[in-house]
Write an enzyme that holds these catalytic residues in place. Structure first.
Site, PDB file in Angstrom:
ATOM      1  N   ARG A 137     120.193 -68.312 -22.765  1.00 43.89           N
ATOM      2  CA  ARG A 137     118.976 -68.055 -21.982  1.00 43.89           C
ATOM      3  C   ARG A 137     119.106 -68.692 -20.609  1.00 43.89           C
ATOM      4  NH1 ARG A 137     115.144 -71.221 -23.699  1.00 43.89           N
ATOM      5  NH2 ARG A 137     116.415 -72.293 -25.221  1.00 43.89           N
TER       6      ARG A 137
ATOM      7  N   LYS B 248     131.081 -76.479 -40.853  1.00 47.57           N
ATOM      8  CA  LYS B 248     131.739 -77.584 -40.138  1.00 47.57           C
ATOM      9  C   LYS B 248     133.121 -77.870 -40.731  1.00 47.57           C
ATOM     10  CE  LYS B 248     128.905 -78.518 -36.844  1.00 47.57           C
ATOM     11  NZ  LYS B 248     129.300 -78.146 -35.482  1.00 47.57           N
TER      12      LYS B 248
ATOM     13  N   GLY C 234     121.117 -77.077 -25.693  1.00 49.03           N
ATOM     14  CA  GLY C 234     120.871 -77.818 -26.930  1.00 49.03           C
ATOM     15  C   GLY C 234     120.744 -79.307 -26.695  1.00 49.03           C
ATOM     16  N   GLN C 235     120.522 -80.061 -27.793  1.00 48.93           N
ATOM     17  CA  GLN C 235     120.226 -81.489 -27.686  1.00 48.93           C
ATOM     18  C   GLN C 235     121.309 -82.230 -26.906  1.00 48.93           C
ATOM     19  OE1 GLN C 235     120.624 -84.020 -31.048  1.00 48.93           O
ATOM     20  NE2 GLN C 235     119.166 -85.526 -30.289  1.00 48.93           N
TER      21      GLN C 235
ATOM     22  N   ASP D 161     126.539 -65.547 -24.189  1.00 47.69           N
ATOM     23  CA  ASP D 161     126.312 -65.524 -25.628  1.00 47.69           C
ATOM     24  C   ASP D 161     127.701 -65.591 -26.254  1.00 47.69           C
ATOM     25  OD1 ASP D 161     125.924 -64.977 -28.259  1.00 47.69           O
ATOM     26  OD2 ASP D 161     124.642 -63.227 -27.955  1.00 47.69           O
TER      27      ASP D 161
ATOM     28  N   GLY E 214     126.296 -73.779 -25.243  1.00 48.94           N
ATOM     29  CA  GLY E 214     125.130 -74.384 -25.888  1.00 48.94           C
ATOM     30  C   GLY E 214     124.534 -75.478 -25.019  1.00 48.94           C
TER      31      GLY E 214
ATOM     32  N   TYR F  55     125.628 -75.357 -43.201  1.00 52.34           N
ATOM     33  CA  TYR F  55     126.029 -76.075 -41.984  1.00 52.34           C
ATOM     34  C   TYR F  55     127.313 -76.861 -42.254  1.00 52.34           C
ATOM     35  CZ  TYR F  55     125.579 -79.744 -38.349  1.00 52.34           C
ATOM     36  OH  TYR F  55     125.793 -80.621 -37.321  1.00 52.34           O
TER      37      TYR F  55
HETATM   38  N1  SER Z   1     122.113 -84.135 -36.885  1.00 51.40           N
HETATM   39  C1  SER Z   1     122.682 -83.116 -37.716  1.00 51.40           C
HETATM   40  C2  SER Z   1     121.716 -82.619 -38.712  1.00 51.40           C
HETATM   41  O1  SER Z   1     120.903 -83.396 -39.157  1.00 51.40           O
HETATM   42  C3  SER Z   1     123.884 -83.645 -38.429  1.00 51.40           C
HETATM   43  O2  SER Z   1     125.015 -83.362 -37.727  1.00 51.40           O
HETATM   44  O3  SER Z   1     121.778 -81.490 -39.093  1.00 51.40           O
END
Ligand code: SER
Length: 316
Positions: A36, A146, A11-12, A53, A8, A142
């Site tokens: 990608r 987690k 990602g951020q 992937d 990843g 989510y």
């Molecule tokens: N920053 C994340 C979210 O807002 C939380 O882990 O989904």
């Protein structure tokens, strides 16, 4: 940690962690990966990069073998608000990629890190000074993924002796890569609004407190935890970590100190507001402090000075 695979990496946190770890451990010690090709100008391409992937376990194993990886940092995940749009897809991706990378880590005896989140708590958890070990009944897919991830990391540690480690990240704030589809994203968007338009419309209601952290503290926390003496770690997944807790009007007031014309109004998004209300106001990070010396350097005023300066430069 001689050879580190980051999944990843687009990602951020992924792209910034790649750069940070390459500075700390050497350019060729960190293999970035993603679904990608980000193009040659992207910072993750300043060192080794592999197309991976993580839904394809065979491909993860191939790259681990090829580079003699001894540490996997698994970051690929769908965030909270996006997850609610297609819960099944979020579950499949979050759990599928987690299990695949855990299995490869077990097979090749790698050290393993994956982040959990404030999203792993829910309405039944104590919201103030949320303890390390407490009720976790999240109401987002989510969060459910987690919590399942935290349990799986504990399981792999207890059953197979896999060296799993993790933190519960709060909202991460950065001027480099914007987050995508999270509930805490308003605290990043607000700085862009301040620099571009001197205004911002918040989708989170005034008075809604959440934990946050500036990206440099998050990057350092990952490395500090991974370098920690395993004998001192009583918790395997995942440590509460936080640097600050605020609600929208507090961050607006802080920005106003630097941009007096800044104006904020509200247009509350009911989905993200409900998620925010189910999360802690502030977590108790004392286990992270005791077991591996966690410490954050940035509070809201210090982060605001840096964010505004860096974004001004970036958006010129
Ligand atoms: N920053 C994340 C979210 O807002 C939380 O882990 O989904």
């Amino acid at each position: 940690m001689k050879k580190i695979l980051i999944t990843g990496a687009m990602g951020q946190i992924g792209s910034e962690l790649t750069v940070f770890m390459r500075e700390r451990y050497g350019r060729d010690a960190v293999i970035a990966s993603g679904r990608r090709d980000p193009g040659d100008d992207h910072p993750v391409k300043d060192g080794p990069y592999e197309l991976v992937d993580c839904m394809d376990r065979g491909r993860v194993a191939e790259v681990v073998k090829k580079h003699n990886i001894d540490t996997i940092i698994h970051l690929a995940a769908v965030l909270s608000a996006v997850g609610e749009k297609d819960p099944l897809a979020a579950w499949n991706l979050n759990m599928g990629t987690l299990l695949n990378t855990l299995e490869v880590a077990r097979e090749y005896s790698c050290k393993y890190f994956t982040p959990s989140s404030i999203g792993a708590f829910g309405p039944g958890s104590p919201q103030d000074n949320t303890p390390q070990d407490t009720i976790q009944r999240p109401r987002t897919i989510y969060g459910v993924s987690k919590v399942a991830g935290e349990l799986l990391c504990d399981y792999y540690y207890a059953k197979f002796g896999l060296d799993t480690r993790g933190v519960r990240f709060p909202g991460l704030i950065s001027y480099v890569t914007p987050p995508g589809g999270g509930t805490t994203d308003y605290a990043v968007d607000i700085y862009y609004g301040a620099i571009k338009n001197k205004s911002y419309t918040s989708f989170i209601k005034e008075g809604t407190y959440m934990d946050m952290m500036y990206m440099p503290d998050a990057l350092k926390a990952v490395c500090d935890l991974m370098e920690a003496d395993p004998a001192k770690l009583k918790h395997r997944n995942a440590f509460n970590v936080t640097a600050m807790s605020f609600e929208p009007s507090m961050i607006a007031a802080e920005i106003k100190k630097h941009i007096p014309e800044f104006k904020m109004d509200y247009d509350v998004d009911p989905v993200r507001q409900a998620i925010a209300e189910s999360w802690p106001n502030y977590m108790d990070p004392s286990c992270a402090v005791e077991e591996w010396g966690f410490k954050a350097a940035y509070d809201l005023p210090k982060m605001t000075v840096d964010m505004l300066a860096k974004l001004k430069e970036k958006l010129k």
